[in-house]
Design a protein around this motif. Sequence first.
Motif, short mmCIF file in Angstrom:
data_model
loop_
_atom_site.label_atom_id
_atom_site.label_comp_id
_atom_site.label_asym_id
_atom_site.label_seq_id
_atom_site.Cartn_x
_atom_site.Cartn_y
_atom_site.Cartn_z
N GLY A 1 -71.53 12.01 -32.90
CA GLY A 1 -71.53 11.26 -34.14
C GLY A 1 -71.95 12.07 -35.35
N ILE A 2 -71.39 11.71 -36.51
CA ILE A 2 -71.82 12.26 -37.79
C ILE A 2 -72.00 11.11 -38.78
CG2 ILE A 2 -70.77 14.53 -37.50
CD1 ILE A 2 -68.43 13.59 -39.23
N ILE B 1 -67.33 10.14 -33.78
CA ILE B 1 -67.47 8.96 -34.63
C ILE B 1 -68.06 9.38 -35.97
CG2 ILE B 1 -68.40 6.64 -34.88
CD1 ILE B 1 -68.89 6.52 -31.91
N ASP B 2 -67.34 9.05 -37.03
CA ASP B 2 -67.87 9.20 -38.38
C ASP B 2 -68.24 7.80 -38.86
OD1 ASP B 2 -68.45 9.55 -41.03
OD2 ASP B 2 -66.69 10.78 -41.50
N PHE B 3 -69.54 7.50 -38.81
CA PHE B 3 -70.02 6.18 -39.17
C PHE B 3 -69.98 5.93 -40.68
CE2 PHE B 3 -72.05 7.33 -35.19
CZ PHE B 3 -72.01 6.16 -34.44
N GLY B 4 -69.85 6.99 -41.45
CA GLY B 4 -69.82 6.86 -42.90
C GLY B 4 -71.11 6.32 -43.49
N ALA C 1 -71.51 0.19 -39.31
CA ALA C 1 -71.14 0.47 -37.92
C ALA C 1 -72.20 1.28 -37.19
CB ALA C 1 -69.80 1.21 -37.87
N CYS C 2 -73.15 1.89 -37.94
CA CYS C 2 -74.27 2.59 -37.30
C CYS C 2 -75.01 1.64 -36.37
CB CYS C 2 -75.24 3.12 -38.36
SG CYS C 2 -74.59 4.40 -39.45
N SER D 1 -71.72 11.96 -46.04
CA SER D 1 -71.13 13.10 -46.75
C SER D 1 -69.78 12.76 -47.34
CB SER D 1 -70.97 14.28 -45.77
OG SER D 1 -70.07 13.93 -44.72
N ARG D 2 -69.32 11.52 -47.14
CA ARG D 2 -68.01 11.12 -47.68
C ARG D 2 -68.12 9.75 -48.34
NH1 ARG D 2 -65.92 6.96 -44.68
NH2 ARG D 2 -66.41 6.86 -42.45
#
Length: 442
Positions: free
Chosen positions: A189-190, A165-168, A172-173, A198-199
């Motif tokens: 997760g990241i 999962i990339d929560f961005g 959504a975290c 990071s994005r």
Amino acid sequence: MKISISGIRGIFNEDLTIQEISRFSRIFGSYLKDNFDVTNCVIARDTRPSGKLVAEVVTGSLLEQGIDVYDLGMAPTPVLFREARKYTGGLMITASHNPLSWNGLKMLINGRGLFESDLEQLLETKIHEHSQIGHTFKIDPHYMTDILDHFHPPTHPNRDVRVGIDFGGGAACNFANRLLNSYQVKYLGINDTMGLSSRGPDPTSDPLVDLCNLVKINNLNFGFAFDIDGDRLVVVNSEGVQLNPDLTLLFCVANVIRNNGFKKFTISLDTSLAIEKYIKDHGGQIYFSKVGESNVLRRMLETHSESGGEGSSGGFIMPSFTSCRDGLLASVIISSLNQDLIKECLSISSKFRQIRTKHPINPKTDNKVLFEKILSALKSHSIEIIYTDGLKFIIDDNSWILVRISNTEHVLRISLESSAEKVDSLFKTFYDKIVEVYEKIQ
């Protein structure tokens, strides 16, 4: 500042000032009082740096109009939409996929976004003189229990499913992870700290390098990337390859056809032909709408569609549960897919390739003249023209280009789909013609 059914959006403290935020919040409060006997409003915000300050201004402005405010704090857009079904109004503080310097107000009535007729009425509303002060309440959402009640965890779960999962760093975290835990889906997760990523905020336009590497290195089944307010979802496959956002919608549609027996679907005009063909191949009916979540929902209600969405934004909508794109729901559905269904979706999707881009335009551009010139330049290359939303040129049975004004930015959106062999040459031809037309009228 951009005003549309997608909300009021702008660059915070530039065109979207504190004064404008207060004015539109007060207008919304007066609109609620003009149209409903009970006046209350549930609010939430995503993780943008300006979100807390905007929420305070929104709250104060609504209270001044005598509106009771129920505050979810930081929460994804689908969570706010679900909760808003219990209230007269709802207001999500977000600019969705726009850059972090932006923010905005997404307004809801009776658990759904504004339709075009609602927006027209809202913009004509006169702000009431102050009469009484509303009350404010901090509340917790019921989304997690609601989704478990509607979509029961399997009695014998597939414990082998592992996802990234990339929560961005978005809303959504603390939601997506708890949700997948409830369905016994293991995850790594990241970007899982609110406000840190990071994005960029939009996974549909980001290469998602970190998520792709996470999936590939750890041999995961999927990767899920959420946008900053949690309504969009982009999928990475088991080989660590980012899939086009239309596949998010196709996976969900395929699942509800097979497992729920759904037959009626509405999709936006910029959605891949793969989804249209899949639905028709499985005996379903399909309807089309203008781009924009509220436009899709309105068409769904008109046609009694059971689900659908926007392929271009990785947005799945199931109105019986949430009246918006719901990335959280999509993640649950896709986690339950079996390999046969995945292969079937990938096979039909592989026949098409999409290119989506945008070209900046002057907000003072005469759009009527612009589109007349584009029509004149491109009509000889098409076998059919659809005027529902901008101009959609059907080039052949497997190729189309859609040109429209964005609902959320001062840009011309250009979307093209064709076979992998033809898409690049077609795009260069049409894009160059469109830009030439635009530059000639400036």
